[in-house]
Design a protein around this motif. Sequence first.
Motif, PDB file in Angstrom:
ATOM      1  N   LEU A  32     -77.656 -22.947 -98.393  1.00 37.63           N
ATOM      2  CA  LEU A  32     -77.944 -21.561 -99.308  1.00 37.63           C
ATOM      3  C   LEU A  32     -79.187 -21.070 -99.012  1.00 37.63           C
ATOM      4  N   ILE A  33     -80.195 -21.767 -98.601  1.00 44.34           N
ATOM      5  CA  ILE A  33     -81.508 -21.299 -98.282  1.00 44.34           C
ATOM      6  C   ILE A  33     -81.284 -20.688 -96.867  1.00 44.34           C
ATOM      7  N   THR A  36     -80.008 -17.043 -97.458  1.00 42.32           N
ATOM      8  CA  THR A  36     -80.863 -15.861 -97.928  1.00 42.32           C
ATOM      9  C   THR A  36     -81.973 -15.663 -97.016  1.00 42.32           C
ATOM     10  N   GLN A  37     -82.341 -16.651 -96.060  1.00 48.20           N
ATOM     11  CA  GLN A  37     -83.318 -16.362 -94.880  1.00 48.20           C
ATOM     12  C   GLN A  37     -82.653 -15.560 -93.619  1.00 48.20           C
ATOM     13  N   LEU A  39     -80.554 -13.501 -93.720  1.00 45.30           N
ATOM     14  CA  LEU A  39     -80.514 -11.803 -93.935  1.00 45.30           C
ATOM     15  C   LEU A  39     -81.736 -11.160 -93.473  1.00 45.30           C
ATOM     16  N   ARG A  40     -82.972 -11.598 -93.063  1.00 44.14           N
ATOM     17  CA  ARG A  40     -83.839 -10.857 -92.414  1.00 44.14           C
ATOM     18  C   ARG A  40     -83.664 -10.629 -91.085  1.00 44.14           C
TER      19      ARG A  40
END
Length: 91
Positions: A32-33, A36-37, A39-40
């Motif tokens: 999950l993390i 989200t990370q 995407l940078r």
Amino acid sequence: MRSGKAITRLDSYIFRQVLLALVVATGGLTALIWLTQSLRFVDLVVNRGLSFFVFIHLTALLIPSFVAVILPITTFVVVQFVYQRLAGEGG
């Protein structure tokens, strides 16, 4: 009082339950993390034309730092969960 170093069935049951839950919880939160990370880094792929393999390599380098933060937290939560479930089954 136990003598010797024999592992009982209860010990192996608790170890199996904690290990399985720890792997699932840590793996899930890490994924999950990571999502989200990562995407940078999509900006690097889209705007600068980097390959997908470079994107995977760069985001995979982030995983050890995620696990270093997540593992103590998930270990505490999983041990509490397993022992609470064990107490509920025994009573």
